[in-house]
Design a protein around this motif. Structure first.
Motif, PDB file in Angstrom:
ATOM      1  N   ILE A   1      -2.207  -1.659   3.340  1.00  0.00           N
ATOM      2  CA  ILE A   1      -1.777  -3.014   3.697  1.00  0.00           C
ATOM      3  C   ILE A   1      -0.481  -3.341   2.988  1.00  0.00           C
ATOM      4  N   GLU A   2       0.314  -4.208   3.586  1.00  0.00           N
ATOM      5  CA  GLU A   2       1.590  -4.633   3.015  1.00  0.00           C
ATOM      6  C   GLU A   2       1.505  -6.100   2.632  1.00  0.00           C
ATOM      7  N   ILE A   3       2.106  -6.463   1.495  1.00  0.00           N
ATOM      8  CA  ILE A   3       2.141  -7.850   1.056  1.00  0.00           C
ATOM      9  C   ILE A   3       3.486  -8.450   1.471  1.00  0.00           C
ATOM     10  N   VAL A   4       3.465  -9.523   2.223  1.00  0.00           N
ATOM     11  CA  VAL A   4       4.703 -10.183   2.620  1.00  0.00           C
ATOM     12  C   VAL A   4       4.553 -11.688   2.454  1.00  0.00           C
ATOM     13  N   ASP A   5       5.664 -12.350   2.249  1.00  0.00           N
ATOM     14  CA  ASP A   5       5.680 -13.805   2.213  1.00  0.00           C
ATOM     15  C   ASP A   5       5.909 -14.330   3.628  1.00  0.00           C
ATOM     16  N   VAL A   6       5.459 -15.541   3.874  1.00  0.00           N
ATOM     17  CA  VAL A   6       5.671 -16.154   5.182  1.00  0.00           C
ATOM     18  C   VAL A   6       7.157 -16.167   5.536  1.00  0.00           C
ATOM     19  N   ALA A   7       8.020 -16.410   4.540  1.00  0.00           N
ATOM     20  CA  ALA A   7       9.470 -16.441   4.790  1.00  0.00           C
ATOM     21  C   ALA A   7       9.968 -15.083   5.270  1.00  0.00           C
ATOM     22  N   GLU A   8       9.456 -14.019   4.669  1.00  0.00           N
ATOM     23  CA  GLU A   8       9.868 -12.680   5.087  1.00  0.00           C
ATOM     24  C   GLU A   8       9.409 -12.390   6.509  1.00  0.00           C
ATOM     25  N   LEU A   9       8.228 -12.851   6.865  1.00  0.00           N
ATOM     26  CA  LEU A   9       7.717 -12.650   8.213  1.00  0.00           C
ATOM     27  C   LEU A   9       8.592 -13.395   9.221  1.00  0.00           C
ATOM     28  N   LEU A  10       9.007 -14.598   8.863  1.00  0.00           N
ATOM     29  CA  LEU A  10       9.868 -15.378   9.753  1.00  0.00           C
ATOM     30  C   LEU A  10      11.222 -14.714   9.946  1.00  0.00           C
ATOM     31  N   VAL A  11      11.808 -14.231   8.859  1.00  0.00           N
ATOM     32  CA  VAL A  11      13.111 -13.564   8.955  1.00  0.00           C
ATOM     33  C   VAL A  11      13.005 -12.309   9.817  1.00  0.00           C
ATOM     34  N   GLU A  12      11.929 -11.553   9.646  1.00  0.00           N
ATOM     35  CA  GLU A  12      11.745 -10.362  10.481  1.00  0.00           C
ATOM     36  C   GLU A  12      11.654 -10.748  11.951  1.00  0.00           C
ATOM     37  N   ALA A  13      10.962 -11.839  12.248  1.00  0.00           N
ATOM     38  CA  ALA A  13      10.844 -12.284  13.635  1.00  0.00           C
ATOM     39  C   ALA A  13      12.208 -12.684  14.193  1.00  0.00           C
ATOM     40  N   ILE A  14      12.978 -13.416  13.394  1.00  0.00           N
ATOM     41  CA  ILE A  14      14.296 -13.865  13.847  1.00  0.00           C
ATOM     42  C   ILE A  14      15.223 -12.670  14.072  1.00  0.00           C
ATOM     43  N   GLU A  15      15.211 -11.721  13.125  1.00  0.00           N
ATOM     44  CA  GLU A  15      16.109 -10.579  13.227  1.00  0.00           C
ATOM     45  C   GLU A  15      15.684  -9.584  14.290  1.00  0.00           C
ATOM     46  N   SER A  16      14.451  -9.718  14.776  1.00  0.00           N
ATOM     47  CA  SER A  16      14.010  -8.823  15.847  1.00  0.00           C
ATOM     48  C   SER A  16      14.564  -9.238  17.199  1.00  0.00           C
ATOM     49  N   ARG A  17      15.103 -10.458  17.266  1.00  0.00           N
ATOM     50  CA  ARG A  17      15.682 -10.939  18.516  1.00  0.00           C
ATOM     51  C   ARG A  17      17.153 -10.568  18.576  1.00  0.00           C
ATOM     52  N   PRO A  18      17.656 -10.292  19.744  1.00  0.00           N
ATOM     53  CA  PRO A  18      19.081  -9.972  19.877  1.00  0.00           C
ATOM     54  C   PRO A  18      19.940 -11.153  19.434  1.00  0.00           C
ATOM     55  N   ASP A  19      21.038 -10.871  18.756  1.00  0.00           N
ATOM     56  CA  ASP A  19      21.955 -11.926  18.326  1.00  0.00           C
ATOM     57  C   ASP A  19      22.768 -12.369  19.541  1.00  0.00           C
ATOM     58  N   PRO A  20      22.617 -13.590  20.000  1.00  0.00           N
ATOM     59  CA  PRO A  20      23.319 -14.032  21.209  1.00  0.00           C
ATOM     60  C   PRO A  20      24.832 -13.979  21.061  1.00  0.00           C
ATOM     61  N   ASP A  21      25.352 -14.264  19.865  1.00  0.00           N
ATOM     62  CA  ASP A  21      26.802 -14.214  19.653  1.00  0.00           C
ATOM     63  C   ASP A  21      27.313 -12.792  19.740  1.00  0.00           C
ATOM     64  N   ALA A  22      26.526 -11.856  19.139  1.00  0.00           N
ATOM     65  CA  ALA A  22      26.945 -10.449  19.181  1.00  0.00           C
ATOM     66  C   ALA A  22      26.893  -9.920  20.595  1.00  0.00           C
ATOM     67  N   ALA A  23      25.866 -10.313  21.341  1.00  0.00           N
ATOM     68  CA  ALA A  23      25.737  -9.859  22.726  1.00  0.00           C
ATOM     69  C   ALA A  23      26.890 -10.383  23.570  1.00  0.00           C
ATOM     70  N   ALA A  24      27.265 -11.634  23.357  1.00  0.00           N
ATOM     71  CA  ALA A  24      28.376 -12.216  24.103  1.00  0.00           C
ATOM     72  C   ALA A  24      29.683 -11.502  23.775  1.00  0.00           C
ATOM     73  N   GLY A  25      29.850 -11.151  22.491  1.00  0.00           N
ATOM     74  CA  GLY A  25      31.061 -10.434  22.086  1.00  0.00           C
ATOM     75  C   GLY A  25      31.141  -9.059  22.710  1.00  0.00           C
ATOM     76  N   ALA A  26      29.977  -8.377  22.774  1.00  0.00           N
ATOM     77  CA  ALA A  26      29.954  -7.034  23.357  1.00  0.00           C
ATOM     78  C   ALA A  26      30.285  -7.098  24.841  1.00  0.00           C
ATOM     79  N   THR A  27      29.811  -8.133  25.541  1.00  0.00           N
ATOM     80  CA  THR A  27      30.084  -8.296  26.967  1.00  0.00           C
ATOM     81  C   THR A  27      31.573  -8.550  27.199  1.00  0.00           C
TER      82      THR A  27
END
Length: 725
Positions: free
Chosen positions: A695-721
């Motif tokens: 098992i891994e020990i994580v804080d709620v904040a770390e779980l939230l950051v992982e969720a946010i960073e798992s989504r594509p960055d809309p600004d980066a995607a727009a720049g790539a396009t």
């Protein structure tokens, strides 16, 4: 009886005139003994020291609320439904029988004599009233007997361990058996009377008594025999009842009165806030003698029913530490009573070695988790007495060496690690953005980071995660950098009150200078003390003390003009407002969550962390012991700083529970926490318990950051396009 056809019964049937006089004399003696005993108890409480705040303010409201709590048996159902039902049967049955006896006395000794003055004595104990009375009394009396029967089963057949302990005596046996004999004896007397009066048809409403009469008749007892033995049965029941009444103030039954009084005078924030100390450095703030305890602490001792609910809930007791909260309260009571009776010499209340009422090791074992107080059905404030004894140990220099090192670190460096204050914000160096200095710029959120997120390597990652969340939400926040110090919550519970006041004074000076709209805390311990304790400090009384490093002499936040939040509460609002861009399907982990004591039991916040976990898409599988029944990590009350010999660390037991007792079982991938101390304790327990690969020990904040960073960055995607075009 019913010679004229009236539906009623003769109260003193077969009892002679002399017998009636003797009964009233004995009843008067029993009541006088009872009243004197209660007087002695109350007089003893007045010898206790004054409590730190007015516990009798708005007394009518207190009485109404205490009555509601008592009659509902609400707290008795917590953690033990069967025990709650049992006690409800006993209490409601007993109260009904008491009320019924009182009604009968009013009819015989008040109503009849008064109506007799008019020339025609009357009784309301007739007809439909009598039938209704008999039915209710039989029904509730049956519940009483059943409840006491269950109590006997749990004590002697099931032998529940928490019902027995070092203070279990013959008094406990006499109490429960007396109740049983009173209930059964009442039905026996009723059955003999019904048989002796020839089974009057209307007496069928007394269905239990009628059944007993039937059994006696089937056993061969005649009507004449029943009439002949009735006086002996009646007297045996009456004498037992009168003896019970007389004994109430002198033995265990007194809890029927003291428990109610204890609930009336309770502090709804007990434990979450602690009594302060006088500004006079020479004032006695500890427990040098039993006379130092307040009247409420003495009442606490008398209110204890030895039920053992606190023992069963205590993580220290479960871990094999030298602490049973019930025994500490009863040790103090026993010593007080022996001293009052002149049967004990004066000894130390608490000491490290030598003869004392409570051993220092016992107090060191306490995690200040408040599980004992939450489980107590009569609102005993264990932590208040424990803190008094901890202050005595601190005042006399009898503290654990590691704890003393922590005190020294806080005094010299302002933090529990003893690290330089100018390194307090070094955790932020790895961030890609700068954090505002709240001393120089106005901020909406003043973020109190805390010691462990500032200096502990594992918790620095949590601090950086929370910073990323606040940055992404685009809120105005800042920190105090090296002006931030340790909050003082746990050293206060270890007895270092004077240092705590110094820390509180220095912090409120900073808070006043920054004047934020909100203060958010990483650590539930900080959140608790800022919310419940800093506003209670009398800063003016200490402002001129040369040994203290503050000059603030006002009141701070007593009206809650500055909102204090745990970070999960603040970020939950941001998530609800859509400021973190979560859709709720980012992660597919199966996780479990541990409720921190200072966030949950102390401050009744259970949902904010859970809502944030669900916002990531993770599946939350609850542990059996959750919310107010959460099992402490072992770090509170100084446990984080002490090396304690225990059979199984609380953190190891919690790891086992997460993987074996949750509905998801070993499918649980992450153990989620919301407290830096919990993070530290569980990372240790994961290693020492052999759970590193499970098992891994994580804080709620770390779980939230992982969720946010798992989504594509809309600004980066727009720049790539744009680049592709």
């Amino acid at each position: 009886m019913v010679a004229d056809g009236t539906v009623t019964r003769e109260t003193f049937w077969q009892i002679s005139h002399a017998g009636k006089i003797l009964f009233y004399v004995l009843a008067a003696v029993a009541i006088l003994i009872f009243v004197y005993g209660v007087y002695r108890r109350v007089a003893r409480y007045t010898e206790g020291t004054d409590d730190w705040f007015d516990r009798l303010d708005d007394l009518p409201t207190r009485i109404v609320e205490a009555t509601r709590i008592t009659l509902s048996n609400r707290k008795l159902f917590d953690r033990d439904t069967a025990g709650g039902v049992m006690h409800a049967f006993i209490m409601w049955g007993f109260l009904t029988l008491l009320i019924g006896t009182t009604i009968l006395a009013i009819d015989m000794d008040v109503y009849r004599p008064l109506t007799g003055l008019t020339g025609r004595e009357q009784s309301f104990f007739v007809g439909d009233f009598y039938l209704s009375y008999s039915l209710v009394m039989d029904a509730m009396g049956l519940l009483f007997v059943v409840g006491v029967g269950v109590a006997l089963y749990r004590r002697y057949a099931a032998r529940k361990w928490r019902l027995r302990g070092k203070h279990t005596t013959v008094e406990d046996d006499l109490f429960v058996w007396t109740l049983f004999l009173l209930g059964v004896g009442g039905y026996l007397a009723e059955g003999v009377r019904i048989l002796g009066t020839g089974f009057p048809a209307f007496e069928t409403v007394s269905f239990v008594g009628w059944f007993v009469a039937d059994v006696l008749a089937l056993a061969g007892m005649s009507q004449s025999t029943a009439a002949a033995i009735y006086p002996a049965v009646w007297w045996s029941h009456s004498l037992l009842a009168l003896a019970f009444v007389a004994a109430i103030p002198y033995s265990k039954p007194f809890h029927m009165l003291s428990s109610y009084a204890n609930i009336v005078t309770r502090d709804e924030k007990a434990g979450a806030r602690l009594p302060g100390i006088p500004a006079d450095l020479d004032a006695d703030t500890g427990a040098e003698s039993i006379d130092d305890f307040s009247w409420k602490e003495l009442l606490d001792q008398d209110a204890c029913t030895k039920c053992g609910r606190c023992s069963a809930a205590c993580p220290a007791e479960s871990s094999g530490r030298n602490l049973d909260p019930r025994d500490v309260i009863l040790d103090l009571k026993q010593y007080r009573e022996r001293r009052d009776a002149g049967e004990a010499e004066a000894i130390d209340i608490v000491a490290d070695g030598g003869e004392s009422v409570v051993d220092a090791e016992t107090m060191e074992s306490c995690m200040a988790c408040m599980a004992c107080m939450d489980a107590c059905p009569v609102d005993i404030e264990h932590l208040k007495s424990f803190t008094r004894m901890n202050r005595q140990l601190t005042d006399t220099g009898q503290v654990d060496s590691n704890v003393q090192d922590t005190f020294d670190n806080v005094m010299m460096m302002g933090n529990t690690f003893g690290d330089p204050p100018d390194e307090r914000a070094d955790w932020a160096d790895e961030l890609e953005f700068d954090i505002t200095d709240a001393r120089e710029e106005d901020v909406e959120y003043l973020w109190y980071v805390g010691d462990y997120p500032s200096y502990d390597e594992r918790n620095k990652k949590v601090a950086r995660s929370l910073a990323k969340l606040l940055e992404r939400a685009d809120v105005e926040y800042g920190i105090l950098f090296e002006e931030e110090k340790y909050d003082g919550n746990d050293i206060r519970r270890l007895g270092e009150e004077f240092l705590y006041v110094d820390l509180a004074g220095q912090h409120v000076e900073q808070f006043e200078d920054v004047d934020p709209e909100r203060i958010i805390c990483t650590d539930p311990h900080s959140y608790n003390t800022f919310t419940n304790e800093y506003p209670e400090v009398d800063y003016e009384a200490f402002a001129d003390e040369p040994l203290l490093d503050f000059e603030y002499d006002g009141e701070w936040n007593q009206d809650g003009e500055i909102e204090v939040l745990h970070w999960t509460q603040a970020v939950e609002e941001l998530v609800d407002d859509g400021r973190l861009g979560l859709s709720g399907d980012e992660l597919d982990y199966t996780v479990t969550y541990h409720d921190p004591c200072h966030l949950g039991r102390y401050n009744d916040e259970y949902e904010a962390p859970r809502e944030l976990i669900r916002a990531t898409g993770a599946t939350l599988s609850e542990m059996p012991r959750n919310r107010n029944e959460s099992f402490c990590c072992g770090g509170g009350g100084g446990g984080l700083w002490m090396d304690i010999d225990e059979e199984t660390k609380p953190s190891e037991e919690r790891m086992r529970e997460a993987l074996e007792d949750t509905d998801a079982g070993d499918a649980v991938e992450k153990f989620v926490v919301a407290c830096p101390m919990c993070m530290t304790m569980y990372e240790d327990g994961r290693k020492t318990g052999g759970y590193e690969d499970d098992i891994e020990i994580v804080d709620v904040a770390e779980l939230l950051v992982e969720a946010i960073e798992s989504r594509p960055d809309p600004d980066a995607a727009a720049g790539a396009t744009a680049a592709a075009d």
